[in-house]
Design an enzyme around this catalytic site. Structure first.
Site, PDB file in Angstrom:
ATOM      1  N   GLU A 111       0.848  -1.194   0.000  1.00 53.75           N
ATOM      2  CA  GLU A 111       0.000   0.000   0.000  1.00 53.75           C
ATOM      3  C   GLU A 111       0.878   1.235   0.000  1.00 53.75           C
ATOM      4  O   GLU A 111       2.069   1.181   0.329  1.00 53.75           O
ATOM      5  CB  GLU A 111      -0.933   0.006   1.217  1.00 53.75           C
ATOM      6  N   HIS A 222      -9.712  10.357   2.870  1.00 57.95           N
ATOM      7  CA  HIS A 222      -9.287   9.314   1.939  1.00 57.95           C
ATOM      8  C   HIS A 222      -9.407   9.861   0.526  1.00 57.95           C
ATOM      9  O   HIS A 222     -10.409  10.476   0.184  1.00 57.95           O
ATOM     10  CB  HIS A 222     -10.141   8.056   2.100  1.00 57.95           C
ATOM     11  N   ARG A 266      -1.333   9.841   1.615  1.00 56.72           N
ATOM     12  CA  ARG A 266      -2.765  10.081   1.414  1.00 56.72           C
ATOM     13  C   ARG A 266      -3.151  11.544   1.275  1.00 56.72           C
ATOM     14  O   ARG A 266      -3.956  11.905   0.428  1.00 56.72           O
ATOM     15  CB  ARG A 266      -3.527   9.531   2.608  1.00 56.72           C
ATOM     16  N   HIS A 327     -12.185  10.238   6.492  1.00 54.30           N
ATOM     17  CA  HIS A 327     -11.935   8.807   6.642  1.00 54.30           C
ATOM     18  C   HIS A 327     -11.456   8.407   8.032  1.00 54.30           C
ATOM     19  O   HIS A 327     -11.972   7.473   8.627  1.00 54.30           O
ATOM     20  CB  HIS A 327     -10.896   8.403   5.603  1.00 54.30           C
ATOM     21  N   ARG A 362      -1.956   9.368   9.417  1.00 52.31           N
ATOM     22  CA  ARG A 362      -1.848   7.923   9.659  1.00 52.31           C
ATOM     23  C   ARG A 362      -1.285   7.208   8.431  1.00 52.31           C
ATOM     24  O   ARG A 362      -1.684   7.486   7.295  1.00 52.31           O
ATOM     25  CB  ARG A 362      -3.236   7.362   9.957  1.00 52.31           C
TER      26      ARG A 362
HETATM   27  C1  LIG Z   1     -14.513   2.201   4.888  1.00 48.56           C
HETATM   28  C2  LIG Z   1     -13.322   2.090   5.803  1.00 48.56           C
HETATM   29  C3  LIG Z   1     -12.214   1.357   5.421  1.00 48.56           C
HETATM   30  C4  LIG Z   1     -11.108   1.228   6.274  1.00 48.56           C
HETATM   31  N1  LIG Z   1     -10.055   0.451   5.892  1.00 48.56           N
HETATM   32  C5  LIG Z   1      -9.037   0.245   6.764  1.00 48.56           C
HETATM   33  C6  LIG Z   1      -7.987  -0.668   6.459  1.00 48.56           C
HETATM   34  O1  LIG Z   1      -7.981  -1.308   5.433  1.00 48.56           O
HETATM   35  N2  LIG Z   1      -6.985  -0.814   7.378  1.00 48.56           N
HETATM   36  C7  LIG Z   1      -6.957  -0.136   8.570  1.00 48.56           C
HETATM   37  O2  LIG Z   1      -6.028  -0.315   9.368  1.00 48.56           O
HETATM   38  N3  LIG Z   1      -7.957   0.714   8.878  1.00 48.56           N
HETATM   39  C8  LIG Z   1      -8.994   0.921   8.009  1.00 48.56           C
HETATM   40  N4  LIG Z   1     -10.005   1.773   8.354  1.00 48.56           N
HETATM   41  C9  LIG Z   1      -9.961   2.417   9.666  1.00 48.56           C
HETATM   42  C10 LIG Z   1     -10.315   1.393  10.732  1.00 48.56           C
HETATM   43  O3  LIG Z   1     -11.399   0.610  10.282  1.00 48.56           O
HETATM   44  C11 LIG Z   1     -10.720   2.064  12.029  1.00 48.56           C
HETATM   45  O4  LIG Z   1      -9.808   3.058  12.391  1.00 48.56           O
HETATM   46  C12 LIG Z   1     -10.769   1.035  13.147  1.00 48.56           C
HETATM   47  O5  LIG Z   1     -11.556  -0.043  12.750  1.00 48.56           O
HETATM   48  C13 LIG Z   1     -11.336   1.671  14.407  1.00 48.56           C
HETATM   49  O6  LIG Z   1     -11.593   0.644  15.326  1.00 48.56           O
HETATM   50  P1  LIG Z   1     -12.184   1.009  16.739  1.00 48.56           P
HETATM   51  O7  LIG Z   1     -12.385  -0.276  17.441  1.00 48.56           O
HETATM   52  O8  LIG Z   1     -11.358   2.049  17.370  1.00 48.56           O
HETATM   53  O9  LIG Z   1     -13.602   1.716  16.417  1.00 48.56           O
HETATM   54  P2  LIG Z   1     -14.852   1.207  15.557  1.00 48.56           P
HETATM   55  O10 LIG Z   1     -14.554   0.007  14.784  1.00 48.56           O
HETATM   56  O11 LIG Z   1     -15.370   2.393  14.830  1.00 48.56           O
HETATM   57  O12 LIG Z   1     -15.903   0.818  16.686  1.00 48.56           O
HETATM   58  C14 LIG Z   1     -16.507   1.812  17.473  1.00 48.56           C
HETATM   59  C15 LIG Z   1     -17.615   1.192  18.274  1.00 48.56           C
HETATM   60  O13 LIG Z   1     -18.100   2.077  19.273  1.00 48.56           O
HETATM   61  C16 LIG Z   1     -19.517   2.063  19.285  1.00 48.56           C
HETATM   62  N5  LIG Z   1     -19.991   3.334  19.845  1.00 48.56           N
HETATM   63  C17 LIG Z   1     -19.714   4.583  19.416  1.00 48.56           C
HETATM   64  N6  LIG Z   1     -20.336   5.488  20.188  1.00 48.56           N
HETATM   65  C18 LIG Z   1     -21.013   4.799  21.147  1.00 48.56           C
HETATM   66  C19 LIG Z   1     -21.866   5.182  22.216  1.00 48.56           C
HETATM   67  N7  LIG Z   1     -22.183   6.468  22.475  1.00 48.56           N
HETATM   68  N8  LIG Z   1     -22.400   4.212  22.990  1.00 48.56           N
HETATM   69  C20 LIG Z   1     -22.146   2.896  22.751  1.00 48.56           C
HETATM   70  N9  LIG Z   1     -21.356   2.484  21.725  1.00 48.56           N
HETATM   71  C21 LIG Z   1     -20.796   3.430  20.937  1.00 48.56           C
HETATM   72  C22 LIG Z   1     -19.855   1.850  17.809  1.00 48.56           C
HETATM   73  O14 LIG Z   1     -21.171   1.437  17.634  1.00 48.56           O
HETATM   74  C23 LIG Z   1     -18.813   0.799  17.437  1.00 48.56           C
HETATM   75  O15 LIG Z   1     -19.229  -0.472  17.858  1.00 48.56           O
HETATM   76  C24 LIG Z   1     -11.113   1.902   7.512  1.00 48.56           C
HETATM   77  C25 LIG Z   1     -12.211   2.659   7.902  1.00 48.56           C
HETATM   78  C26 LIG Z   1     -13.323   2.759   7.067  1.00 48.56           C
HETATM   79  C27 LIG Z   1     -14.502   3.562   7.508  1.00 48.56           C
END
Ligand SMILES: Cc1cc2nc3c(=O)[nH]c(=O)nc-3n(C[C@H](O)[C@H](O)[C@H](O)COP(=O)(O)OP(=O)(O)OC[C@H]3O[C@@H](n4cnc5c(N)ncnc54)[C@H](O)[C@@H]3O)c2cc1C
Length: 506
Positions: A111, A222, A266, A327, A362
């Site tokens: 990437e 993104h 990016r 993103h 990032r």
């Molecule tokens: C389309 C897309 C593609 C991506 N591709 C990549 C990739 O290929 N590689 C990579 O490293 N990263 C990628 N990313 C970024 C990566 O997915 C995220 O940064 C990472 O998954 C974040 O994980 P997290 O557990 O911190 O939060 P999240 O996975 O966003 O989870 C957050 C959780 O908190 C919950 N929540 C939020 N507010 C509340 C509340 N008030 N009360 C109760 N629950 C709540 C939500 O419902 C969710 O379950 C991508 C992101 C997107 C959107």
């Protein structure tokens, strides 16, 4: 028994839950505002950056991450991520996450801005779903309590220590330590690759509880979301595999912008596209992958292939219109290397947290790894703090972190409209910022308020408003262009020892 409350069911929250469950003296509850699989994690496409090839090296991954971070990344945080990454990935595999393999070995992709093919992927371009499904399966199998469709509205404090979380109906979930794993805030902008749950709730409720926000001016856009529908993402990996960006005349304009062309960092590609769109009266540029062939595209990128076709396009035969979209949030609640916030009893991990790892930008595919690595560490710290009776704040101000500036608690009188906030943020705090627009945005945001926080929508609105104010404040504070924070009225800084911005609610 130590009671841990984990808010969020993405990679960070689920990893933390599984780590907590390994400890017999800990009881853990996961709370999530929608279905367990509704998260940024489940939507991730391209993959996870991690060193698994003997020809690659942790030092190379560190170097690539530091370069992407534009001088602002914390070396300690980056080193932990890259060095502890392989073990965290093998833990995931043990938990049932299936990465794509060739002859039994991990299949690895290249990437942008990675100097080695080190990106593991699952289901082709459905890496996030592969991770979410594997971890959710493990959480279910372990019998961990998960409260779905449960919106956390605020934190509960006693004598300055977090003792639980308040739900929208006013009921309280008690805990010895609360771990925020609430993800990002893409919904602060009108064009975003993020799902609807990404409304910055964790940042807002932590700020209200007295925590410190950090680096909130740094939002990654993104370069390539589809310029239709809800802006579905076209992963960086498509350009990694040879996809070209072309203008309306079919010219590869990124070659004129950067020596790495489509594989430049990016922010440079995103701004290159935005500039090109301005030159062609706002028309999206196009991503040309015709030379990769229909069979390869369908096999390597099945999700994107299906999405493009669902919108009536055939990318094997016509270039797809693309434009930038919000993103990933580099900033978040300031935490130390183990996820401690400045509020005792409150921890944060994953996209909601900021330990300085991503700096000003990032590196692609580092954020899933962040959740996996720091999901383990945050539980170790929280449990140890509770069990030793040393629940403590984790982040003193030092020379790398500026003293916080303050935003006022909400005080406006004008009715808040979410679409207006999103448009204001896109125009003033989007790919290019300047002092005049930021000042005007701060004034407008100060006039808005959310009158009656009684349901999920209004609670999210209030959170978006708080996060937007903190972002504008931070963007005004940083009077230099750096990484994703591009100011048209300031040159890229040559300050080699920059400080992280911090912000609190007064
Ligand atoms: C389309 C897309 C593609 C991506 N591709 C990549 C990739 O290929 N590689 C990579 O490293 N990263 C990628 N990313 C970024 C990566 O997915 C995220 O940064 C990472 O998954 C974040 O994980 P997290 O557990 O911190 O939060 P999240 O996975 O966003 O989870 C957050 C959780 O908190 C919950 N929540 C939020 N507010 C509340 C509340 N008030 N009360 C109760 N629950 C709540 C939500 O419902 C969710 O379950 C991508 C992101 C997107 C959107």
């Amino acid at each position: 028994m130590t009671r841990l409350l984990i808010i969020g069911s993405g990679v960070a929250g689920l990893t933390a839950a599984l780590e907590a469950n390994e400890r017999p003296e800990v009881s853990v509850t996961v709370v999530t505002k929608s279905a367990i699989d509704k998260s940024n994690t489940a939507w991730a496409q391209g993959g996870v950056a991690v060193v698994t090839d003997p020809a690659d090296s942790v030092q190379s991954h560190i170097d690539d991450t530091l370069i992407a971070g534009a001088g602002l990344s914390s070396l300690e945080s980056v080193t932990v991520l890259c060095a502890e990454g392989p073990a965290a990935i093998f833990d995931m595999v043990d938990d049932g996450v299936e990465f794509d393999r060739i002859d039994g070995e991990f299949a690895k992709g290249l990437e942008a801005a990675h100097s080695f093919s080190r990106i593991l992927h699952g289901g082709g371009d459905a890496t996030g779903a592969a991770i979410a499904n594997g971890l959710i399966g493990a959480v279910r199998e372990a019998g961990i309590e998960v409260l779905e469709n449960t919106f956390v509205a605020d934190l509960v404090l006693a004598d300055g220590v977090v003792t639980g979380a308040r739900l929208l109906d006013g009921s309280v979930l008690d805990a010895d330590a609360v771990i925020l794993a609430t993800g990002g805030a893409g919904q602060v902008f009108p064009y975003t690759t993020n799902p609807s749950v990404a409304t910055g709730d964790g940042i807002a409720l932590a700020l209200r509880a007295g925590a410190v926000g950090a680096d909130l001016e740094f939002y990654q856009f993104h370069p390539t979301s589809m310029a239709f529908g809800h802006n579905p993402l076209i992963s960086e990996a498509v350009r990694g595999e040879g996809g070209h960006l072309v203008d309306e005349n079919g010219h590869r304009f990124m070659k004129d912008v950067h020596e790495l062309a489509e594989l430049a960092p990016r922010d440079i590609v995103a701004r290159g596209i935005a500039d090109q769109m301005r030159k062609q009266a706002g028309a999206p540029v196009r991503l040309d992958v015709r030379h990769l062939g229909a069979e390869f595209l369908a096999k390597r990128f099945p999700t994107i292939d299906r999405t493009v076709k669902a919108h009536g396009m055939d990318w094997a035969h016509e270039p797809v219109p693309v434009s930038p979209a919000a993103h990933y949030f580099m900033g978040g609640i300031r935490v130390d290397i183990d996820g401690r916030t400045s509020v005792p009893g409150l921890y944060a991990v994953g996209e909601v947290a900021c330990n300085g790892l991503h700096g000003a930008n990032r590196l692609a595919s580092n954020s899933l790894l962040e959740g996996a690595v720091y999901g383990h560490r945050v539980v170790a710290a929280a449990v140890s703090d509770v069990q030793t009776g040393a629940v403590r704040a984790g982040n003193p101000v030092d020379e790398h972190w500026a003293a916080p500036t303050a935003i006022a608690a909400e005080a406006g009188t004008e009715q808040f409209v979410r679409a207006d906030l999103q448009q204001l943020m896109w125009e003033s705090v989007g790919l290019s910022r300047n002092e005049t627009d930021l000042e005007a945005a701060a004034k407008t945001l100060a006039t808005w308020h959310v009158p009656d926080v009684s349901d999920i929508k209004s609670a999210e609105d209030a959170n978006l408003l708080t996060v937007a104010r903190a972002m504008v404040q931070s963007a005004l504070w940083r009077r230099e262009s750096r990484g994703a924070h591009w100011r048209s009225d300031a040159q890229p800084s040559d300050d080699v020892s920059p400080t992280h911005s911090t912000v609190v609610v007064a």
